[in-house]
Motif scaffolding. Structure first.
Motif, PDB file in Angstrom:
ATOM      1  N   VAL A 284       0.776  -1.124   0.152  1.00 24.34           N
ATOM      2  CA  VAL A 284      -0.073  -0.013  -0.008  1.00 24.34           C
ATOM      3  C   VAL A 284       0.735   1.350   0.065  1.00 24.34           C
ATOM      4  CG1 VAL A 284      -1.825  -1.390   1.221  1.00 24.34           C
ATOM      5  CG2 VAL A 284      -0.330   0.143   2.558  1.00 24.34           C
ATOM      6  N   GLY A 285       0.387   2.444  -0.417  1.00 26.47           N
ATOM      7  CA  GLY A 285       1.030   3.666  -0.280  1.00 26.47           C
ATOM      8  C   GLY A 285       0.496   4.609   0.674  1.00 26.47           C
ATOM      9  N   GLU A 286       1.305   4.816   1.650  1.00 21.15           N
ATOM     10  CA  GLU A 286       1.001   5.666   2.968  1.00 21.15           C
ATOM     11  C   GLU A 286       1.372   6.900   2.907  1.00 21.15           C
ATOM     12  OE1 GLU A 286       1.932   4.180   7.248  1.00 21.15           O
ATOM     13  OE2 GLU A 286       3.523   5.729   6.652  1.00 21.15           O
ATOM     14  N   ASP A 287       0.436   7.793   2.980  1.00 19.68           N
ATOM     15  CA  ASP A 287       0.753   9.352   2.824  1.00 19.68           C
ATOM     16  C   ASP A 287       0.506  10.067   4.060  1.00 19.68           C
ATOM     17  OD1 ASP A 287       1.237  12.029   2.234  1.00 19.68           O
ATOM     18  OD2 ASP A 287       0.273  11.898   0.448  1.00 19.68           O
ATOM     19  N   ALA A 288       1.209  10.153   5.224  1.00 23.62           N
ATOM     20  CA  ALA A 288       0.828  10.203   6.671  1.00 23.62           C
ATOM     21  C   ALA A 288       1.834  10.974   7.304  1.00 23.62           C
ATOM     22  CB  ALA A 288       0.416   8.922   7.420  1.00 23.62           C
ATOM     23  N   ARG A 289       1.121  11.699   8.342  1.00 20.89           N
ATOM     24  CA  ARG A 289       1.999  12.564   9.426  1.00 20.89           C
ATOM     25  C   ARG A 289       2.612  11.378  10.301  1.00 20.89           C
ATOM     26  NH1 ARG A 289       2.696  17.553   9.868  1.00 20.89           N
ATOM     27  NH2 ARG A 289       0.775  18.360   8.469  1.00 20.89           N
ATOM     28  N   LYS A 290       3.682  11.641  10.492  1.00 22.00           N
ATOM     29  CA  LYS A 290       4.342  10.322  11.318  1.00 22.00           C
ATOM     30  C   LYS A 290       4.338  10.982  12.717  1.00 22.00           C
ATOM     31  CE  LYS A 290       5.192   7.052   9.830  1.00 22.00           C
ATOM     32  NZ  LYS A 290       4.588   5.754   9.816  1.00 22.00           N
ATOM     33  N   ALA A 291       4.880  10.053  13.798  1.00 21.92           N
ATOM     34  CA  ALA A 291       4.813  10.543  15.126  1.00 21.92           C
ATOM     35  C   ALA A 291       5.797  11.625  15.303  1.00 21.92           C
ATOM     36  CB  ALA A 291       5.482   9.463  15.908  1.00 21.92           C
ATOM     37  N   ASP A 292       6.825  12.048  14.555  1.00 22.30           N
ATOM     38  CA  ASP A 292       7.770  13.089  14.628  1.00 22.30           C
ATOM     39  C   ASP A 292       7.155  14.481  14.306  1.00 22.30           C
ATOM     40  OD1 ASP A 292       8.023  12.752  11.826  1.00 22.30           O
ATOM     41  OD2 ASP A 292       9.813  12.124  11.709  1.00 22.30           O
ATOM     42  N   GLY A 293       5.978  14.401  13.766  1.00 25.26           N
ATOM     43  CA  GLY A 293       5.184  15.527  13.195  1.00 25.26           C
ATOM     44  C   GLY A 293       5.319  15.838  11.765  1.00 25.26           C
ATOM     45  N   ARG A 294       6.210  15.132  10.844  1.00 23.38           N
ATOM     46  CA  ARG A 294       6.499  15.334   9.646  1.00 23.38           C
ATOM     47  C   ARG A 294       5.652  14.113   8.617  1.00 23.38           C
ATOM     48  NH1 ARG A 294      12.714  15.851   8.292  1.00 23.38           N
ATOM     49  NH2 ARG A 294      11.780  17.049   6.735  1.00 23.38           N
ATOM     50  N   ILE A 295       5.393  14.682   7.406  1.00 25.29           N
ATOM     51  CA  ILE A 295       4.694  14.055   6.510  1.00 25.29           C
ATOM     52  C   ILE A 295       5.644  13.298   5.573  1.00 25.29           C
ATOM     53  CG2 ILE A 295       2.969  14.083   4.623  1.00 25.29           C
ATOM     54  CD1 ILE A 295       1.922  16.587   5.765  1.00 25.29           C
ATOM     55  N   SER A 296       5.414  12.037   5.334  1.00 23.64           N
ATOM     56  CA  SER A 296       6.192  11.208   4.209  1.00 23.64           C
ATOM     57  C   SER A 296       5.510  10.307   3.602  1.00 23.64           C
ATOM     58  CB  SER A 296       7.221  10.342   5.261  1.00 23.64           C
ATOM     59  OG  SER A 296       6.569   9.504   5.836  1.00 23.64           O
ATOM     60  N   LYS A 297       5.938   9.910   2.530  1.00 21.28           N
ATOM     61  CA  LYS A 297       5.397   9.084   1.673  1.00 21.28           C
ATOM     62  C   LYS A 297       5.977   7.707   1.486  1.00 21.28           C
ATOM     63  CE  LYS A 297       2.872  12.177  -1.545  1.00 21.28           C
ATOM     64  NZ  LYS A 297       2.414  12.473  -3.081  1.00 21.28           N
ATOM     65  N   ASP A 298       5.393   6.635   2.113  1.00 18.27           N
ATOM     66  CA  ASP A 298       5.976   5.392   2.278  1.00 18.27           C
ATOM     67  C   ASP A 298       5.100   4.294   1.138  1.00 18.27           C
ATOM     68  OD1 ASP A 298       7.195   6.936   3.997  1.00 18.27           O
ATOM     69  OD2 ASP A 298       6.982   5.450   5.740  1.00 18.27           O
ATOM     70  N   ALA A 299       6.165   3.260   0.990  1.00 15.64           N
ATOM     71  CA  ALA A 299       5.390   2.141   0.418  1.00 15.64           C
ATOM     72  C   ALA A 299       5.444   1.073   1.376  1.00 15.64           C
ATOM     73  CB  ALA A 299       6.215   1.536  -0.882  1.00 15.64           C
ATOM     74  N   VAL A 300       4.297   0.579   1.944  1.00 13.01           N
ATOM     75  CA  VAL A 300       4.258  -0.198   3.110  1.00 13.01           C
ATOM     76  C   VAL A 300       3.804  -1.759   2.541  1.00 13.01           C
ATOM     77  CG1 VAL A 300       3.473  -0.770   5.463  1.00 13.01           C
ATOM     78  CG2 VAL A 300       3.727   1.760   4.300  1.00 13.01           C
ATOM     79  N   LEU A 301       4.808  -2.895   3.195  1.00 12.39           N
ATOM     80  CA  LEU A 301       4.357  -4.111   2.652  1.00 12.39           C
ATOM     81  C   LEU A 301       3.627  -4.859   3.861  1.00 12.39           C
ATOM     82  CD1 LEU A 301       4.730  -6.616   0.799  1.00 12.39           C
ATOM     83  CD2 LEU A 301       6.833  -7.343   2.241  1.00 12.39           C
ATOM     84  N   VAL A 302       2.438  -5.258   3.700  1.00 16.39           N
ATOM     85  CA  VAL A 302       1.292  -5.878   4.967  1.00 16.39           C
ATOM     86  C   VAL A 302       1.049  -7.147   4.506  1.00 16.39           C
ATOM     87  CG1 VAL A 302      -0.655  -5.268   5.954  1.00 16.39           C
ATOM     88  CG2 VAL A 302       0.631  -3.312   4.979  1.00 16.39           C
ATOM     89  N   THR A 303       1.396  -7.829   5.454  1.00 11.47           N
ATOM     90  CA  THR A 303       0.844  -9.433   5.481  1.00 11.47           C
ATOM     91  C   THR A 303      -0.136  -9.812   6.617  1.00 11.47           C
ATOM     92  OG1 THR A 303       2.645 -10.047   6.950  1.00 11.47           O
ATOM     93  CG2 THR A 303       3.150  -9.853   4.683  1.00 11.47           C
ATOM     94  N   PRO A 304      -0.741 -10.999   6.586  1.00 16.43           N
ATOM     95  CA  PRO A 304      -1.574 -10.968   7.722  1.00 16.43           C
ATOM     96  C   PRO A 304      -1.181 -10.819   9.049  1.00 16.43           C
ATOM     97  CG  PRO A 304      -1.890 -12.785   6.135  1.00 16.43           C
ATOM     98  CD  PRO A 304      -0.671 -11.757   5.782  1.00 16.43           C
ATOM     99  N   GLU A 305       0.527 -10.982   9.209  1.00 22.54           N
ATOM    100  CA  GLU A 305       1.084 -10.613  10.537  1.00 22.54           C
ATOM    101  C   GLU A 305       1.036  -9.092  10.782  1.00 22.54           C
ATOM    102  OE1 GLU A 305       2.145 -13.096   8.172  1.00 22.54           O
ATOM    103  OE2 GLU A 305       0.750 -14.391   9.530  1.00 22.54           O
ATOM    104  N   GLY A 306       0.922  -8.124   9.722  1.00 22.00           N
ATOM    105  CA  GLY A 306       1.149  -6.688  10.208  1.00 22.00           C
ATOM    106  C   GLY A 306       2.157  -6.122   9.019  1.00 22.00           C
ATOM    107  N   VAL A 307       2.397  -4.933   9.607  1.00 23.17           N
ATOM    108  CA  VAL A 307       3.661  -4.401   8.498  1.00 23.17           C
ATOM    109  C   VAL A 307       4.627  -5.097   8.712  1.00 23.17           C
ATOM    110  CG1 VAL A 307       5.139  -2.096   8.257  1.00 23.17           C
ATOM    111  CG2 VAL A 307       2.362  -2.005   9.128  1.00 23.17           C
ATOM    112  N   GLN A 308       5.539  -5.597   7.462  1.00 24.93           N
ATOM    113  CA  GLN A 308       6.786  -6.540   7.529  1.00 24.93           C
ATOM    114  C   GLN A 308       7.885  -5.119   6.981  1.00 24.93           C
ATOM    115  OE1 GLN A 308       6.817  -9.788   8.358  1.00 24.93           O
ATOM    116  NE2 GLN A 308       4.934  -8.948   8.990  1.00 24.93           N
ATOM    117  N   ALA A 309       7.792  -4.318   6.143  1.00 26.86           N
ATOM    118  CA  ALA A 309       8.728  -3.579   5.930  1.00 26.86           C
ATOM    119  C   ALA A 309       8.060  -2.291   5.194  1.00 26.86           C
ATOM    120  CB  ALA A 309       9.543  -4.391   4.835  1.00 26.86           C
ATOM    121  N   ARG A 310       9.085  -1.203   5.200  1.00 26.32           N
ATOM    122  CA  ARG A 310       8.398   0.038   4.438  1.00 26.32           C
ATOM    123  C   ARG A 310      10.072   0.577   3.601  1.00 26.32           C
ATOM    124  NH1 ARG A 310       5.420   3.768   6.712  1.00 26.32           N
ATOM    125  NH2 ARG A 310       4.557   2.053   8.409  1.00 26.32           N
TER     126      ARG A 310
END
Length: 522
Positions: A284-310
């Motif tokens: 999936v493509g994530e375009d979100a404000r992260k915990a540090d307050g900054r916005i980033s664009k990430d490619a996130v690999l999700v499996t049934p176990e959760g986020v595996q890598a980005r």
């Protein structure tokens, strides 16, 4: 010279208009054949300039016209800033204008014609290479990219990248100028034939990239939606419809969710269930404000176990995702849709460790939107062992322009360069898939929605094209050729005692023009 007198020269305005002609070879207008002759009108104006300085100015105006027409779709993002942008980047083509005049004006014999067929394309490639530096905007609308529909021509890219395609196309244009303006006939005709034949010959002689199995990939395109909530809902709905199909990887577009998947457990839970239900890893493509307050664009690999890598996008879009020198240029955001705040770039590239339905490794080189324009990034993915290259894209801002088609076409170049299949999932189109030689396998246009499912012949992870191995040898070689040609010109001028002027007819001698007795039929 006053500004008024500078603007009152018709040849400069003709050069500006001529600069827009090559753009018709790119997707949108789609006249790829035109690239082989589209530079000729502008080059004739440069060749017939009264001096080298005027030829350089005409090259500048030609370059400005190319940027204005080729990137008109940037107006929603940068508004009136497109005009000064065209003026600034157009100046790079001044060197091309001077080279055309220096080598092609006046009486041209076989020696100078042969030099022009090498030096003029080299100078063009140098200009493209300089413009392609990320800090200067990036490699959009390189002339070689106009040939994306022709895998036989793209065989050149497997040897020297898009740069070699550009060089051969410019060499053909140079030969046509010689046919139009010189007494030579045999040499330019042979040169045109060689330029048109070299790609297909390489395509026939080079072995196809080594195969490495197959994978079925689903590209999810939700289409135009009113907001990010509707976009996520549409992507979820389309992906649920894939349950029961033998899909190995599901790819969403850039910015397909604005949830921070490291903190939003509700959305992550839906994605985990979706991966389990389809039996496929979800990218999936994530375009979100992260915990540090900054916005980033990430490619996130999700499996049934959760986020595996980005992977976090490294090369951001100037003005679209950040404003260079914001303290001075921040006003642009007030008169356009330029970025209100700068996105946070990633620190480095990495493969994402996906697996297929059977649990076998399927490492993918994932890049985000604008990064598909950069040959070095897909080359890095190939050298790292990715059997498949994936792009996530979002071009809805430019939906009714030539931009989506031009963006989608870049996958063909990257496939031919790397010998890897390339797919692109776009929120609103175009979503496309190409095989290892850049042949288009499937596509979903800007008017389509749904899932594009395609079975891809993968590349052997260790297989590398000549371009993968050698990298940017064409632009680097072009720099050497251009510098050497400049040194020769300076040396000849020095031997003539400085009598030759870059702005007078006597400069022909300093340019290495042959005496009348040396002219031939080449």
């Amino acid at each position: 010279m006053t500004l008024r007198s500078a603007l009152s020269r018709p040849a400069r305005w003709y050069s500006l208009a001529a600069g827009g002609l090559p753009v018709l070879a790119f997707p949108g207008a789609g006249q790829a054949w035109l690239a082989w002759v589209a530079l000729v009108p502008g080059m004739l104006l440069m060749q017939r300039a009264p001096g080298g300085r005027e030829a350089a100015v005409r090259g500048w105006w030609f370059g400005a016209g190319f940027i204005l027409v080729g990137m008109y779709w940037l107006v929603p993002s940068i508004g009136p800033a497109l005009l000064p942008l065209a003026v600034v980047f157009g100046v790079l083509q001044a060197a091309f204008g001077f080279a055309v005049w220096r080598l092609l004006h006046g009486g041209v014999g076989p020696g100078r014609a042969s030099a022009a067929l090498v030096v003029v394309p080299a100078v063009w490639v140098c200009c493209e290479f300089a413009r392609s530096w990320h800090a200067l905007g990036g490699p959009w609308a390189l002339l070689g990219a106009s040939q994306w529909e022709h895998p036989a021509v793209l065989a050149l890219a497997s040897v020297g990248g898009v740069w070699l395609v550009s060089a051969v196309v410019v060499a053909c244009n140079t030969a046509v100028v010689l046919l139009c303006s010189a007494r030579l006939r045999v040499l330019p005709v042979v040169a045109v034939a060689l330029c048109l034949a070299v790609g297909p010959v390489l395509f026939a002689l080079l072995p196809p990239p080594a195969p490495g199995g197959t994978a079925t990939v689903a590209l999810v395109q939700p289409g135009q939606t009113p907001d990010e909530v509707s976009r996520l809902a549409a992507s979820l709905r389309i992906t649920r419809g894939l349950a029961g199909q033998p899909v190995d990887l599901v790819v969403w577009g850039e910015s397909s969710t604005t949830a921070d998947l490291d903190r939003d457990t509700a959305v992550l839970g839906e994605l985990r269930a979706l991966s389990a239900g389809t039996g496929a890893d979800l990218l999936v493509g994530e375009d979100a404000r992260k915990a540090d307050g900054r916005i980033s664009k990430d490619a996130v690999l999700v499996t049934p176990e959760g986020v595996q890598a980005r992977y976090r996008k490294i090369r951001l879009v100037p003005f679209g995702e950040y404003i260079p020198f914001r303290s001075a240029l921040g006003w642009i955001a007030g008169v356009s849709k330029a970025a209100g705040e700068n996105r946070a770039p990633g620190a480095g590239f990495r493969l994402l460790p996906a697996t297929d339905r059977g649990g076998a490794p399927l490492p993918v080189g994932v890049l985000i939107c604008f990064e598909s324009a950069f040959p070095d990034m897909s080359r890095q993915a190939a050298r790292d062992g990715a059997p498949l290259i994936v792009y996530q894209s979002a071009t809805s801002t430019f939906q009714d322009t030539w931009a989506p088609a031009q963006h989608a076409s870049l996958g063909a170049l990257r496939a031919a360069e790397t010998g890897r299949p390339v797919v692109q999932a776009a929120l609103t189109g175009e979503s496309v898939a190409y095989d290892r030689q850049g042949r288009r396998l499937a596509g979903l246009g800007t008017d389509g929605t749904g899932a594009l499912v395609v079975r891809l012949p993968l590349a052997e992870p260790s297989a590398l094209t000549w371009y993968d191995r050698l990298g940017d040898w064409v632009p680097l070689g072009s720099v050497v050729v251009a510098v050497a040609a400049g040194a020769v010109a300076v040396a000849r001028r020095g031997r003539s005692g400085g009598a030759a002027s870059a702005d007078g007819p006597s400069a022909e001698a300093g340019a290495g023009a042959e005496r009348p007795a040396a002219r031939g039929r080449g």
